[in-house]
Scaffold this motif. Structure first.
Motif, PDB file in Angstrom:
ATOM      1  N   GLN A 168       9.869 -41.066 -27.626  1.00 43.89           N
ATOM      2  CA  GLN A 168       9.114 -39.813 -27.641  1.00 43.89           C
ATOM      3  C   GLN A 168      10.043 -38.610 -27.845  1.00 43.89           C
ATOM      4  N   VAL A 169      11.235 -38.660 -27.275  1.00 42.12           N
ATOM      5  CA  VAL A 169      12.212 -37.594 -27.480  1.00 42.12           C
ATOM      6  C   VAL A 169      12.610 -37.561 -28.958  1.00 42.12           C
ATOM      7  N   ILE A 170      12.850 -38.734 -29.553  1.00 45.56           N
ATOM      8  CA  ILE A 170      13.187 -38.813 -30.978  1.00 45.56           C
ATOM      9  C   ILE A 170      12.057 -38.215 -31.812  1.00 45.56           C
ATOM     10  N   ALA A 171      10.819 -38.560 -31.494  1.00 43.25           N
ATOM     11  CA  ALA A 171       9.668 -38.022 -32.227  1.00 43.25           C
ATOM     12  C   ALA A 171       9.622 -36.499 -32.124  1.00 43.25           C
ATOM     13  N   THR A 172      10.012 -35.957 -30.975  1.00 43.05           N
ATOM     14  CA  THR A 172      10.036 -34.505 -30.784  1.00 43.05           C
ATOM     15  C   THR A 172      11.099 -33.875 -31.676  1.00 43.05           C
ATOM     16  N   LEU A 208      10.351 -31.162 -34.679  1.00 41.72           N
ATOM     17  CA  LEU A 208      10.857 -29.794 -34.592  1.00 41.72           C
ATOM     18  C   LEU A 208      12.041 -29.505 -35.500  1.00 41.72           C
ATOM     19  N   LYS A 209      12.830 -30.539 -35.843  1.00 40.31           N
ATOM     20  CA  LYS A 209      14.027 -30.366 -36.678  1.00 40.31           C
ATOM     21  C   LYS A 209      15.018 -29.387 -36.045  1.00 40.31           C
ATOM     22  N   GLN A 241      24.259 -35.968 -29.001  1.00 35.95           N
ATOM     23  CA  GLN A 241      24.433 -36.867 -27.854  1.00 35.95           C
ATOM     24  C   GLN A 241      23.413 -38.004 -27.911  1.00 35.95           C
ATOM     25  N   LEU A 242      22.189 -37.707 -28.279  1.00 39.26           N
ATOM     26  CA  LEU A 242      21.150 -38.737 -28.402  1.00 39.26           C
ATOM     27  C   LEU A 242      21.566 -39.784 -29.430  1.00 39.26           C
ATOM     28  N   GLU A 243      22.058 -39.333 -30.575  1.00 38.46           N
ATOM     29  CA  GLU A 243      22.514 -40.269 -31.612  1.00 38.46           C
ATOM     30  C   GLU A 243      23.678 -41.114 -31.111  1.00 38.46           C
ATOM     31  N   PRO A 300      18.929 -39.274 -39.319  1.00 35.81           N
ATOM     32  CA  PRO A 300      18.915 -38.250 -40.376  1.00 35.81           C
ATOM     33  C   PRO A 300      17.556 -37.576 -40.545  1.00 35.81           C
ATOM     34  N   GLU A 301      16.488 -38.284 -40.233  1.00 36.60           N
ATOM     35  CA  GLU A 301      15.148 -37.700 -40.366  1.00 36.60           C
ATOM     36  C   GLU A 301      14.859 -36.657 -39.293  1.00 36.60           C
ATOM     37  N   ALA A 302      15.735 -36.553 -38.278  1.00 31.32           N
ATOM     38  CA  ALA A 302      15.557 -35.567 -37.216  1.00 31.32           C
ATOM     39  C   ALA A 302      16.526 -34.393 -37.357  1.00 31.32           C
ATOM     40  N   MET A 303      17.357 -34.414 -38.386  1.00 30.41           N
ATOM     41  CA  MET A 303      18.372 -33.372 -38.552  1.00 30.41           C
ATOM     42  C   MET A 303      17.723 -32.007 -38.822  1.00 30.41           C
ATOM     43  N   PRO A 304      18.306 -30.948 -38.254  1.00 33.21           N
ATOM     44  CA  PRO A 304      17.781 -29.595 -38.507  1.00 33.21           C
ATOM     45  C   PRO A 304      17.865 -29.257 -39.991  1.00 33.21           C
TER      46      PRO A 304
END
Length: 185
Positions: free
Chosen positions: A134-138, A142-143, A169-171, A179-183
């Motif tokens: 769920q944190v990853i999805a967030t 949000l990016k 830190q999560l990674e 990479p799909e969560a990168m800003p």
């Protein structure tokens, strides 16, 4: 009544003894509790910096403290925002230099930090019952590179920033990039 002194001891010459180190955050999976990826500010003192500090000094403070972000605080204990290593070397300083016709050494933390009002925050109680997935999805939604975790006010005290979750830190804890969560810049 007089207190009894504690017993002490001394090390022999040339003894090598390591200092205690903060508990490292271990490997997690998407099913792990979300709280496991939060840096808990109730256990680890937050690294802070004044908003009027130069960018070079902010970078040196991060290196010295072994962190990649600092809370910006002008009037303790109130947090003004967050500055990251990416903010110091990214496009924010260049944009300020071009827009305001300044030199980099004339910029301060306040010029490139992310204001508190622009940071997304999670509820601490909700995070405690969440998963890393769920944190990853967030982060994907949000990016952003950081999420604040806020603990609601209680009878014992006002609301406070209880922690921070860093995408880096999560990674590291997942053992893989997201990479799909990168800003997006």
């Amino acid at each position: 009544m007089h207190a009894t002194a504690l017993s002490t001891f001394r090390f022999s010459k040339n003894t090598c003894i390591a200092q205690a180190q903060p508990k490292t955050q271990g490997t997690v999976t998407e099913q792990s509790p979300g709280i496991e990826v939060m840096t808990d500010l109730a256990s680890i003192k937050a690294a802070t910096i004044d908003p009027h500090t130069s960018l070079d000094r902010a970078e040196q403070a991060m290196i010295h403290q072994g962190v990649r972000s600092l809370f910006v605080v002008s009037d303790f204990p109130c947090v003004d925002g967050l500055i990251t290593l990416a903010d110091l070397g990214g496009e924010k300083p260049m944009q300020q230099i071009n827009d305001r016709h300044l030199r980099r050494q004339d910029l301060s933390v306040a010029d490139v930090m992310t204001a508190l009002s622009a940071l997304d925050a999670l509820d601490y109680d909700e995070l405690k019952s969440s998963t890393v997935g769920q944190v990853i999805a967030t982060f994907k939604k949000l990016k952003h590179s950081h999420l604040l975790v806020v603990q609601a006010a209680t009878a014992q005290g006002p609301a406070r920033i209880r922690g921070v979750i860093s995408l880096t830190q999560l990674e590291r804890q997942l053992g893989r990039p997201l990479p799909e969560a990168m800003p997006q810049h």
